[in-house]
Design a protein around this motif. Structure first.
Motif, PDB file in Angstrom:
ATOM      1  N   SER A   5       0.843  -1.199   0.000  1.00 34.99           N
ATOM      2  CA  SER A   5       0.000   0.000   0.000  1.00 34.99           C
ATOM      3  C   SER A   5       0.879   1.250   0.000  1.00 34.99           C
ATOM      4  O   SER A   5       2.062   1.195   0.353  1.00 34.99           O
ATOM      5  CB  SER A   5      -0.911   0.008   1.232  1.00 34.99           C
ATOM      6  N   GLU A   6       0.281   2.366  -0.381  1.00 38.92           N
ATOM      7  CA  GLU A   6       1.012   3.640  -0.342  1.00 38.92           C
ATOM      8  C   GLU A   6       1.475   3.935   1.078  1.00 38.92           C
ATOM      9  O   GLU A   6       2.587   4.428   1.295  1.00 38.92           O
ATOM     10  CB  GLU A   6       0.126   4.780  -0.850  1.00 38.92           C
ATOM     11  N   ALA A   7       0.627   3.641   2.052  1.00 39.67           N
ATOM     12  CA  ALA A   7       0.973   3.889   3.451  1.00 39.67           C
ATOM     13  C   ALA A   7       2.204   3.077   3.854  1.00 39.67           C
ATOM     14  O   ALA A   7       3.097   3.591   4.533  1.00 39.67           O
ATOM     15  CB  ALA A   7      -0.207   3.563   4.357  1.00 39.67           C
ATOM     16  N   GLU A   8       2.271   1.818   3.426  1.00 35.31           N
ATOM     17  CA  GLU A   8       3.438   0.989   3.747  1.00 35.31           C
ATOM     18  C   GLU A   8       4.699   1.526   3.099  1.00 35.31           C
ATOM     19  O   GLU A   8       5.759   1.551   3.727  1.00 35.31           O
ATOM     20  CB  GLU A   8       3.213  -0.455   3.292  1.00 35.31           C
ATOM     21  N   LEU A   9       4.586   1.948   1.849  1.00 30.66           N
ATOM     22  CA  LEU A   9       5.762   2.509   1.171  1.00 30.66           C
ATOM     23  C   LEU A   9       6.239   3.762   1.894  1.00 30.66           C
ATOM     24  O   LEU A   9       7.436   3.929   2.139  1.00 30.66           O
ATOM     25  CB  LEU A   9       5.432   2.820  -0.291  1.00 30.66           C
ATOM     26  N   ASN A  10       5.296   4.623   2.259  1.00 33.97           N
ATOM     27  CA  ASN A  10       5.667   5.851   2.960  1.00 33.97           C
ATOM     28  C   ASN A  10       6.246   5.553   4.338  1.00 33.97           C
ATOM     29  O   ASN A  10       7.230   6.186   4.756  1.00 33.97           O
ATOM     30  CB  ASN A  10       4.454   6.777   3.088  1.00 33.97           C
ATOM     31  N   ARG A  35       7.844   2.909   5.190  1.00 37.83           N
ATOM     32  CA  ARG A  35       9.195   2.348   4.974  1.00 37.83           C
ATOM     33  C   ARG A  35      10.194   3.482   4.739  1.00 37.83           C
ATOM     34  O   ARG A  35      11.286   3.480   5.299  1.00 37.83           O
ATOM     35  CB  ARG A  35       9.185   1.386   3.780  1.00 37.83           C
ATOM     36  N   ILE A  36       9.808   4.448   3.950  1.00 35.50           N
ATOM     37  CA  ILE A  36      10.683   5.587   3.679  1.00 35.50           C
ATOM     38  C   ILE A  36      10.945   6.374   4.961  1.00 35.50           C
ATOM     39  O   ILE A  36      12.071   6.794   5.231  1.00 35.50           O
ATOM     40  CB  ILE A  36      10.072   6.494   2.589  1.00 35.50           C
ATOM     41  N   ASP A  37       9.916   6.545   5.770  1.00 31.06           N
ATOM     42  CA  ASP A  37      10.044   7.308   7.012  1.00 31.06           C
ATOM     43  C   ASP A  37      10.707   6.515   8.128  1.00 31.06           C
ATOM     44  O   ASP A  37      11.005   7.063   9.189  1.00 31.06           O
ATOM     45  CB  ASP A  37       8.666   7.793   7.486  1.00 31.06           C
ATOM     46  N   ARG A  56       7.558   1.550  -7.682  1.00 32.29           N
ATOM     47  CA  ARG A  56       6.798   2.540  -6.911  1.00 32.29           C
ATOM     48  C   ARG A  56       7.601   3.028  -5.713  1.00 32.29           C
ATOM     49  O   ARG A  56       7.631   4.220  -5.418  1.00 32.29           O
ATOM     50  CB  ARG A  56       5.470   1.932  -6.429  1.00 32.29           C
ATOM     51  N   PHE A  57       8.268   2.099  -5.024  1.00 34.26           N
ATOM     52  CA  PHE A  57       9.081   2.468  -3.866  1.00 34.26           C
ATOM     53  C   PHE A  57      10.253   3.339  -4.291  1.00 34.26           C
ATOM     54  O   PHE A  57      10.531   4.372  -3.659  1.00 34.26           O
ATOM     55  CB  PHE A  57       9.581   1.220  -3.136  1.00 34.26           C
ATOM     56  N   VAL A 108      11.005  11.850  -2.262  1.00 38.32           N
ATOM     57  CA  VAL A 108      11.211  12.314  -0.886  1.00 38.32           C
ATOM     58  C   VAL A 108      12.624  12.859  -0.719  1.00 38.32           C
ATOM     59  O   VAL A 108      12.825  13.918  -0.109  1.00 38.32           O
ATOM     60  CB  VAL A 108      10.918  11.176   0.116  1.00 38.32           C
ATOM     61  N   ASN A 109      13.610  12.182  -1.256  1.00 39.95           N
ATOM     62  CA  ASN A 109      14.992  12.661  -1.128  1.00 39.95           C
ATOM     63  C   ASN A 109      15.201  13.990  -1.836  1.00 39.95           C
ATOM     64  O   ASN A 109      15.929  14.850  -1.337  1.00 39.95           O
ATOM     65  CB  ASN A 109      15.981  11.611  -1.637  1.00 39.95           C
TER      66      ASN A 109
END
Length: 74
Positions: A6-11, A13-15, A39-40, A47-48
């Motif tokens: 999900s988008e939430a999981e990807l975000n 993971r990034i955070d 996508r990731f 984000v970077n």
């Protein structure tokens, strides 16, 4: 892992807020799912780039003269 991340999981993971176990599951999923890996990678790059922007941008006051002739007053 069933389905795509999900988008939430990807975000998350990034955070860095996912549990280490869930992060490892996602990493394994990325090796098997090029769609989620792409996508990731795209989200990570975005984000970077945003984090690399200056915290405060210098604002330029736009006056009627400057709007008509952007080089005026320089």
């Amino acid at each position: 892992m069933k389905g795509h991340a999900s988008e939430a999981e990807l975000n998350d993971r990034i955070d860095g807020v996912l549990s280490p176990r869930r992060g490892e599951e996602l990493e394994r999923h990325f090796t098997a799912c090029p769609t989620c890996a792409r996508r990731f990678a795209t989200a990570w790059e975005t984000v970077n780039r945003l984090r690399a922007l200056p915290r405060r941008a210098q604002l330029v006051r736009v006056t009627p003269t400057r709007a008509a002739n952007p080089r005026a007053g320089t």
